[in-house]
Design an enzyme around this catalytic site. Structure first.
Site, short mmCIF file in Angstrom:
data_model
loop_
_atom_site.label_atom_id
_atom_site.label_comp_id
_atom_site.label_asym_id
_atom_site.label_seq_id
_atom_site.Cartn_x
_atom_site.Cartn_y
_atom_site.Cartn_z
N CYS A 87 0.56 -1.16 -0.10
CA CYS A 87 0.14 -0.20 0.05
C CYS A 87 0.87 1.21 0.14
O CYS A 87 2.32 1.20 0.94
CB CYS A 87 -0.78 0.01 1.25
SG CYS A 87 -1.83 1.44 1.72
N HIS A 128 -8.99 -3.54 -2.75
CA HIS A 128 -8.13 -2.70 -1.64
C HIS A 128 -8.80 -1.39 -1.57
O HIS A 128 -8.58 -0.84 -0.18
CB HIS A 128 -6.46 -2.96 -2.34
CG HIS A 128 -5.45 -2.46 -1.13
ND1 HIS A 128 -4.75 -2.42 -0.61
CD2 HIS A 128 -5.31 -1.27 -1.96
CE1 HIS A 128 -3.66 -2.19 -0.09
NE2 HIS A 128 -4.28 -1.45 -0.30
N GLU A 129 -8.77 -0.48 -2.28
CA GLU A 129 -9.31 0.42 -2.57
C GLU A 129 -10.83 1.09 -1.65
O GLU A 129 -11.04 2.27 -1.36
CB GLU A 129 -9.25 1.48 -3.94
CG GLU A 129 -8.15 1.51 -4.39
CD GLU A 129 -6.29 1.44 -3.52
OE1 GLU A 129 -6.61 2.47 -2.63
OE2 GLU A 129 -5.40 0.83 -4.00
ZN LIG Z 1 -3.44 1.28 -0.06
#
Ligand SMILES: [Zn+2]
Length: 138
Positions: A87, A128-129
């Site tokens: 990330c 993930h987002e």
């Molecule tokens: Zn991230």
């Protein structure tokens, strides 16, 4: 406008609010900031540029223009697996549970409702987002 990337995990842990057409400039900034970081990042959520609104921008493999989603929601998912992810806001790689196929509902830059099925790496980026929008960090 390219914005600095937020690495404050307290801010990043707050769930984002619903985005409206007053947030379209933020969506454009997010898209530009993602492009500026494209060498080390394939997706960003608005809270990563310090705006707690439910907006994500992703760069699916082989594309050059970010896909921007306002208020993205996963409405169907299948094929759970264990992933390792990095990330831009966090150091290192960490484990995450993901799904191979997801169906996502969102609003586009004209606030029109959209719905599409995504698979594989693109689906993983979106998951993930969307987690970022809910204040979930890997
Ligand atoms: Zn991230």
């Amino acid at each position: 406008m390219i914005r600095p990337v937020c690495r404050d995990t307290v801010l990043l842990s707050k769930p984002a609010e619903k985005a409206t057409n007053a947030d379209l400039q933020t969506a454009r900034d997010l898209s530009e900031t993602l492009l500026a970081n494209a060498q080390r990042c394939v997706g960003m959520a608005a809270n990563m540029i310090g705006v707690p609104k439910s907006i994500i921008a992703i760069l699916p493999p082989g594309t050059k223009m970010p896909l921007v989603m306002l208020n993205p929601q996963i409405i169907a998912k299948s094929g759970e697996y264990d992933a390792e992810e990095g990330c831009l806001s966090l150091p290192g790689e960490r484990p995450a549970k993901r799904y191979r196929v997801i169906t996502v509902k969102w609003q586009d830059m004209s606030m029109r409702p959209q719905k599409r099925k995504f698979e594989g790496y693109t689906a993983q980026i979106i998951q993930h987002e969307i987690d970022h929008c809910q204040g979930i960090l890997i």
